[in-house]
Design an enzyme around this catalytic site. Structure first.
Site, PDB file in Angstrom:
ATOM      1  N   HIS A   1       2.255   3.467  -9.084  1.00  0.00           N
ATOM      2  CA  HIS A   1       2.056   2.031  -9.354  1.00  0.00           C
ATOM      3  C   HIS A   1       3.225   1.469 -10.160  1.00  0.00           C
ATOM      4  O   HIS A   1       3.674   0.354  -9.916  1.00  0.00           O
ATOM      5  CB  HIS A   1       0.737   1.804 -10.102  1.00  0.00           C
ATOM      6  CG  HIS A   1      -0.474   2.194  -9.309  1.00  0.00           C
ATOM      7  ND1 HIS A   1      -0.635   1.842  -7.980  1.00  0.00           N
ATOM      8  CD2 HIS A   1      -1.578   2.912  -9.643  1.00  0.00           C
ATOM      9  CE1 HIS A   1      -1.787   2.324  -7.539  1.00  0.00           C
ATOM     10  NE2 HIS A   1      -2.379   2.988  -8.523  1.00  0.00           N
TER      11      HIS A   1
ATOM     12  N   ARG B   1      -5.098  -1.926   8.560  1.00  0.00           N
ATOM     13  CA  ARG B   1      -6.328  -2.700   8.342  1.00  0.00           C
ATOM     14  C   ARG B   1      -6.052  -3.775   7.302  1.00  0.00           C
ATOM     15  O   ARG B   1      -5.050  -3.736   6.598  1.00  0.00           O
ATOM     16  CB  ARG B   1      -7.474  -1.790   7.882  1.00  0.00           C
ATOM     17  CG  ARG B   1      -7.170  -0.978   6.654  1.00  0.00           C
ATOM     18  CD  ARG B   1      -8.366  -0.126   6.211  1.00  0.00           C
ATOM     19  NE  ARG B   1      -7.957   0.811   5.173  1.00  0.00           N
ATOM     20  CZ  ARG B   1      -7.529   2.057   5.388  1.00  0.00           C
ATOM     21  NH1 ARG B   1      -7.479   2.523   6.624  1.00  0.00           N
ATOM     22  NH2 ARG B   1      -7.159   2.833   4.393  1.00  0.00           N
TER      23      ARG B   1
ATOM     24  N   LEU C   1      10.905 -20.529  -4.450  1.00  0.00           N
ATOM     25  CA  LEU C   1       9.998 -19.604  -3.752  1.00  0.00           C
ATOM     26  C   LEU C   1       8.634 -19.705  -4.410  1.00  0.00           C
ATOM     27  O   LEU C   1       8.534 -19.728  -5.640  1.00  0.00           O
ATOM     28  CB  LEU C   1      10.506 -18.162  -3.894  1.00  0.00           C
ATOM     29  CG  LEU C   1       9.564 -17.066  -3.383  1.00  0.00           C
ATOM     30  CD1 LEU C   1       9.585 -16.999  -1.850  1.00  0.00           C
ATOM     31  CD2 LEU C   1       9.929 -15.695  -3.958  1.00  0.00           C
TER      32      LEU C   1
ATOM     33  N   GLY D   1      -0.123   5.528  -4.342  1.00  0.00           N
ATOM     34  CA  GLY D   1      -0.749   6.809  -4.667  1.00  0.00           C
ATOM     35  C   GLY D   1      -0.133   7.943  -3.859  1.00  0.00           C
ATOM     36  O   GLY D   1       0.182   9.016  -4.398  1.00  0.00           O
ATOM     37  N   ARG D   2       0.083   7.698  -2.571  1.00  0.00           N
ATOM     38  CA  ARG D   2       0.666   8.749  -1.724  1.00  0.00           C
ATOM     39  C   ARG D   2       2.112   9.029  -2.114  1.00  0.00           C
ATOM     40  O   ARG D   2       2.567  10.166  -2.090  1.00  0.00           O
ATOM     41  CB  ARG D   2       0.578   8.326  -0.240  1.00  0.00           C
ATOM     42  CG  ARG D   2      -0.777   8.653   0.366  1.00  0.00           C
ATOM     43  CD  ARG D   2      -1.015   7.889   1.635  1.00  0.00           C
ATOM     44  NE  ARG D   2      -1.385   6.512   1.334  1.00  0.00           N
ATOM     45  CZ  ARG D   2      -1.480   5.544   2.236  1.00  0.00           C
ATOM     46  NH1 ARG D   2      -1.182   5.805   3.501  1.00  0.00           N
ATOM     47  NH2 ARG D   2      -1.860   4.337   1.876  1.00  0.00           N
TER      48      ARG D   2
ATOM     49  N   ASP E   1       0.834  -1.211   0.000  1.00  0.00           N
ATOM     50  CA  ASP E   1       0.000   0.000   0.000  1.00  0.00           C
ATOM     51  C   ASP E   1       0.865   1.256   0.000  1.00  0.00           C
ATOM     52  O   ASP E   1       1.967   1.263   0.541  1.00  0.00           O
ATOM     53  CB  ASP E   1      -0.908  -0.027   1.243  1.00  0.00           C
ATOM     54  CG  ASP E   1      -2.090   0.917   1.100  1.00  0.00           C
ATOM     55  OD1 ASP E   1      -2.387   1.364  -0.025  1.00  0.00           O
ATOM     56  OD2 ASP E   1      -2.722   1.219   2.132  1.00  0.00           O
TER      57      ASP E   1
HETATM   58  C1  IPE Z   1      -5.598  -2.776  -0.352  1.00  0.00           C
HETATM   59  O1  IPE Z   1      -5.236  -1.447  -0.463  1.00  0.00           O
HETATM   60  C2  IPE Z   1      -5.503  -3.454  -1.685  1.00  0.00           C
HETATM   61  C3  IPE Z   1      -4.164  -3.650  -2.202  1.00  0.00           C
HETATM   62  C4  IPE Z   1      -3.039  -3.319  -1.622  1.00  0.00           C
HETATM   63  C5  IPE Z   1      -4.091  -4.306  -3.487  1.00  0.00           C
HETATM   64  P1  IPE Z   1      -6.302  -0.281  -0.661  1.00  0.00           P
HETATM   65  O2  IPE Z   1      -5.515   0.958  -0.737  1.00  0.00           O
HETATM   66  O3  IPE Z   1      -7.207  -0.602  -1.776  1.00  0.00           O
HETATM   67  O4  IPE Z   1      -7.131  -0.366   0.690  1.00  0.00           O
HETATM   68  P2  IPE Z   1      -8.018   0.723   1.422  1.00  0.00           P
HETATM   69  O5  IPE Z   1      -9.047   1.196   0.465  1.00  0.00           O
HETATM   70  O6  IPE Z   1      -7.108   1.838   1.833  1.00  0.00           O
HETATM   71  O7  IPE Z   1      -8.582   0.013   2.611  1.00  0.00           O
HETATM   72  C1  IPE Z   2      -1.521   0.218  -3.394  1.00  0.00           C
HETATM   73  O1  IPE Z   2      -1.339   1.603  -3.424  1.00  0.00           O
HETATM   74  C2  IPE Z   2      -1.748  -0.362  -4.748  1.00  0.00           C
HETATM   75  C3  IPE Z   2      -3.121  -0.849  -4.989  1.00  0.00           C
HETATM   76  C4  IPE Z   2      -4.094  -0.799  -4.146  1.00  0.00           C
HETATM   77  C5  IPE Z   2      -3.393  -1.403  -6.282  1.00  0.00           C
HETATM   78  P1  IPE Z   2      -2.545   2.613  -3.407  1.00  0.00           P
HETATM   79  O2  IPE Z   2      -2.930   2.937  -4.813  1.00  0.00           O
HETATM   80  O3  IPE Z   2      -3.657   2.109  -2.568  1.00  0.00           O
HETATM   81  O4  IPE Z   2      -1.866   3.856  -2.733  1.00  0.00           O
HETATM   82  P2  IPE Z   2      -2.530   4.891  -1.715  1.00  0.00           P
HETATM   83  O5  IPE Z   2      -3.115   4.096  -0.604  1.00  0.00           O
HETATM   84  O6  IPE Z   2      -3.561   5.661  -2.483  1.00  0.00           O
HETATM   85  O7  IPE Z   2      -1.376   5.742  -1.282  1.00  0.00           O
HETATM   86 MG    MG Z   3      -4.113   2.325  -0.623  1.00  0.00          MG
END
Ligand code: IPE
Ligand code: IPE
Ligand code: MG
Length: 254
Positions: A45, A202, A139, A31-32, A28
């Site tokens: 990504h 979470r 692996l 995006g940030r 996760d």
């Molecule tokens: C969980 O991350 C899904 C993946 C890492 C693929 P999200 O970014 O979608 O989860 P929420 O929406 O913050 O709970």
């Molecule tokens: C995780 O990064 C990748 C996927 C859920 C596919 P996010 O895209 O959720 O990144 P944030 O949480 O917005 O920073």
């Molecule tokens: Mg996320």
């Protein structure tokens, strides 16, 4: 929470006995990571794919047997269409560019998640990756793609319900093992440790059943910055935990 410039200590990888056999990662923070740099989310990504490569190499180097990565959740379809398309395209590009190298380095690929609703070209690539690498044993890389823990449990419940409806199964005879048999992970086993990057704490519908007794490690690093040192930090944290599975502490006095 703010996760800028996280500080970390370099820690030696723990001894083999305390090493988790199966590590699952909720990747996760892409995006940030991009937003902090005023870049489009998709760049986060793209950089996240490089972190996947580092994580796979680190898992293999550190002696982890199974690495499960959460790549796309059943709920991620609710993101903007352009972002969803880029995530689909990244998976395709990753398999096309990395499959041979993964195969050569002994990685066995398994995909969990709902496959029928994916584009046929993606589904075909996933099948190809699994088939090509099925005899590898260095692996096991489990990719959770279009995966949702609740959806998986519903499917498993349906399998049992059909047997009950057909009169071949007594509801009173249903066991936890029988339900687990119907999960996508039936031949993979439960993760010993679940890591989530980016500071969020979470599960987001990841391995709900399988993580019943997993150790959770939340790292304050955004996924594109994840590397072997962060993997080692998580392993050291795991090694410091005591797993009790509902029993009493082995250190408890009489
Ligand atoms: C969980 O991350 C899904 C993946 C890492 C693929 P999200 O970014 O979608 O989860 P929420 O929406 O913050 O709970
Ligand atoms: C995780 O990064 C990748 C996927 C859920 C596919 P996010 O895209 O959720 O990144 P944030 O949480 O917005 O920073
Ligand atoms: Mg996320």
């Amino acid at each position: 929470m703010t996760v800028d410039a996280p500080r970390r200590q370099h820690v030696a990888a723990p001894a083999q006995a305390c090493l988790p056999r199966h590590v699952a990662i909720i990747m996760d923070g892409n995006g940030r990571w991009a937003r902090q740099r005023n870049l489009p989310r998709v760049v986060g990504h793209q950089r996240g794919v490089e972190a996947v490569r580092r994580a796979v190499k680190a898992a293999s180097a550190l002696g982890v047997e199974i690495l499960t990565i959460y790549s796309f959740s059943a709920e991620n379809w609710s993101r903007p269409i352009d972002e969803v398309s880029e995530l689909m395209s990244l998976l395709k590009r990753f398999i096309r560019s990395d499959l041979q190298e993964l195969h050569a380095s002994g990685v066995q690929i398994r995909i969990i998640g709902e496959r029928l609703s994916l584009d046929p070209d993606i589904a075909a690539l996933l099948d190809e990756a699994e088939t090509l690498t099925r005899n590898n044993s260095r692996l096991k890389l489990v990719v959770a793609f279009n995966y949702g823990g609740r959806q998986e449990l519903v499917e498993a419940a349906r399998i049992l319900a059909r047997r009950v409806a057909a009169g071949t199964l007594d509801p009173a005879a249903i066991t936890a093992d029988m339900l687990a048999e119907g999960l996508h992970t039936h031949d993979i086993g439960d993760p010993d440790m679940v890591i989530r990057t980016s500071g969020e704490q979470r599960l987001s519908n990841f391995l709900l059943w399988q993580s019943a007794y997993s150790e959770f490690v939340f790292l304050p690093v955004l996924w594109p910055d994840f590397d072997q040192t962060w993997f080692e930090t998580a392993l050291a944290e795991y090694a410091s935990r005591e797993r009790r599975f509902g029993g009493v502490s082995s250190k408890a006095g009489m």
